[in-house]
Design a protein around this motif. Structure first.
Motif, PDB file in Angstrom:
ATOM      1  N   SER A 254       0.833  -1.208   0.000  1.00 52.46           N
ATOM      2  CA  SER A 254       0.000   0.000   0.000  1.00 52.46           C
ATOM      3  C   SER A 254       0.870   1.262   0.000  1.00 52.46           C
ATOM      4  O   SER A 254       0.534   2.256  -0.664  1.00 52.46           O
ATOM      5  CB  SER A 254      -0.949   0.005   1.206  1.00 52.46           C
ATOM      6  OG  SER A 254      -0.221  -0.079   2.416  1.00 52.46           O
ATOM      7  N   TYR A 255       1.998   1.217   0.728  1.00 53.85           N
ATOM      8  CA  TYR A 255       2.902   2.375   0.755  1.00 53.85           C
ATOM      9  C   TYR A 255       3.435   2.675  -0.638  1.00 53.85           C
ATOM     10  O   TYR A 255       3.408   3.820  -1.104  1.00 53.85           O
ATOM     11  CB  TYR A 255       4.061   2.124   1.722  1.00 53.85           C
ATOM     12  CG  TYR A 255       5.140   3.177   1.628  1.00 53.85           C
ATOM     13  CD1 TYR A 255       5.048   4.374   2.341  1.00 53.85           C
ATOM     14  CD2 TYR A 255       6.255   2.989   0.805  1.00 53.85           C
ATOM     15  CE1 TYR A 255       6.029   5.353   2.233  1.00 53.85           C
ATOM     16  CE2 TYR A 255       7.240   3.953   0.689  1.00 53.85           C
ATOM     17  CZ  TYR A 255       7.125   5.131   1.403  1.00 53.85           C
ATOM     18  OH  TYR A 255       8.094   6.108   1.295  1.00 53.85           O
ATOM     19  N   ILE A 258       0.918   4.227  -2.889  1.00 58.35           N
ATOM     20  CA  ILE A 258       0.696   5.646  -2.575  1.00 58.35           C
ATOM     21  C   ILE A 258       1.831   6.502  -3.139  1.00 58.35           C
ATOM     22  O   ILE A 258       1.598   7.576  -3.713  1.00 58.35           O
ATOM     23  CB  ILE A 258       0.574   5.839  -1.055  1.00 58.35           C
ATOM     24  CG1 ILE A 258      -0.731   5.212  -0.546  1.00 58.35           C
ATOM     25  CG2 ILE A 258       0.638   7.318  -0.681  1.00 58.35           C
ATOM     26  CD1 ILE A 258      -0.837   5.142   0.964  1.00 58.35           C
ATOM     27  N   TYR A 262       1.587   9.432  -5.917  1.00 63.38           N
ATOM     28  CA  TYR A 262       2.114  10.763  -5.599  1.00 63.38           C
ATOM     29  C   TYR A 262       3.082  11.240  -6.684  1.00 63.38           C
ATOM     30  O   TYR A 262       2.985  12.374  -7.173  1.00 63.38           O
ATOM     31  CB  TYR A 262       2.808  10.702  -4.235  1.00 63.38           C
ATOM     32  CG  TYR A 262       3.833  11.780  -3.989  1.00 63.38           C
ATOM     33  CD1 TYR A 262       3.455  13.104  -3.806  1.00 63.38           C
ATOM     34  CD2 TYR A 262       5.188  11.467  -3.919  1.00 63.38           C
ATOM     35  CE1 TYR A 262       4.404  14.092  -3.575  1.00 63.38           C
ATOM     36  CE2 TYR A 262       6.134  12.439  -3.672  1.00 63.38           C
ATOM     37  CZ  TYR A 262       5.738  13.747  -3.511  1.00 63.38           C
ATOM     38  OH  TYR A 262       6.676  14.722  -3.286  1.00 63.38           O
TER      39      TYR A 262
END
Length: 303
Positions: A254-255, A258, A262
């Motif tokens: 999930s990191y 993200i 970004y």
């Protein structure tokens, strides 16, 4: 040639060179061994006007005809001069300290400052004007662009005196960074871009409205990009006062999703405004980054 070529310096090699001026020289010499063309060759030289003489300007550029009529000294300013003024904006906020506790210590700020110094070194070799702005929640230093031989020494001294601040939230200042840059030129923003997309967009718009060419050197630590943590880890926010102890393996997917979103948003924002975005990983060679910078400048020239 691949950035993994032995002739490129790696971050650990550069870190062993303690003085910033020597680091910059090493990076630029590594870059120049690739025999790349100058990123600034080919600009037209056309007379643009006059500006008042300031201490440090070379006397050979004084318009003596104007002086004979007005008894005041003015510098001949050419279109080349207005195009070749480079403003380097260096983020020295708290988040740029990440990596300073690694072994050997090599923070985002160390990498960014070396990149700024290397650009200044390269520009001076081409007799172009370069200036520096350092900032966190406010502008900490501002050296206007100059091509005077002593400018590099002043700029390096300022970088040596700068360290990441304990203060956070550069977003309040970001949109004001364009204000002190009065002369049209090239703006190189060196930052980890810890701001929201709306603020970034507004900031870049301010630069473009002033007709600056803009390059964003987006500095991120290798940890931020790859998330290599394996064991149970305590994460501590650098821009927000929060801590989290967790198993990083459960967060990795999930990191990374993200982070990828970004970066895609940043690239989209920059692209929509005609701004070049160069992602700099602190684990990668700096002279390879300069090669990327050259490629982008060549593209900007031929737009």
């Amino acid at each position: 040639m691949s950035a993994s070529s032995p002739r490129y310096l790696d971050a650990k090699s550069i870190e062993r060179i303690s003085r910033l001026d020597l680091r910059a020289r090493a990076v630029v010499e590594g870059f120049l061994t690739g025999q790349h063309r100058s990123p600034f060759n080919g600009f037209a030289i056309e007379f643009a006007g006059h500006r008042e003489y300031t201490p440090g300007d070379e006397l050979k550029h004084v318009d003596w005809r104007v002086w004979s009529k007005t008894d005041r000294m003015y510098i001949k300013q050419y279109e080349e001069e207005t195009n070749l003024k480079c403003h380097v904006l260096l983020d020295s906020s708290k988040s740029m300290r990440y990596g300073e506790k690694s072994s050997p210590p090599w923070s985002k700020f160390d990498y960014a400052a070396t990149a700024a110094a290397s650009l200044a070194f390269l520009l001076q070799q081409q007799q172009d004007a370069v200036g520096l702005v350092t900032f966190d929640t406010q502008v900490r230093a501002h050296l206007p662009p100059s091509s005077h031989p002593s400018q590099l020494k002043r700029l390096l001294h300022q970088l040596e005196q700068t360290s990441p601040d304990d203060k956070t939230d550069v977003s309040r200042l970001f949109v004001e960074l364009a204000a002190p840059l009065k002369t049209r030129g090239i703006v190189v923003l060196v930052s980890d871009l810890f701001v929201d997309q709306a603020t970034l967009k507004e900031t870049l718009q301010q630069f473009r409205l002033r007709r600056h060419d803009v390059i964003v050197f987006h500095v991120m630590h290798d940890d931020e990009l790859r998330f290599p943590f394996e064991d149970n880890t305590q994460f501590r926010g650098m821009e927000v006062d929060r801590e989290l102890q967790t198993d990083p393996k459960s967060l990795r997917r999930s990191y990374l999703e993200i982070v990828e979103k970004y970066l895609a948003d940043v690239r989209k924002t920059c692209g929509a405004l005609g701004v070049d975005h160069v992602l700099l990983n602190t684990s990668e060679p700096l002279d390879a980054a300069l090669a990327s910078y050259l490629t982008l400048r060549q593209r900007v020239k031929h737009r």
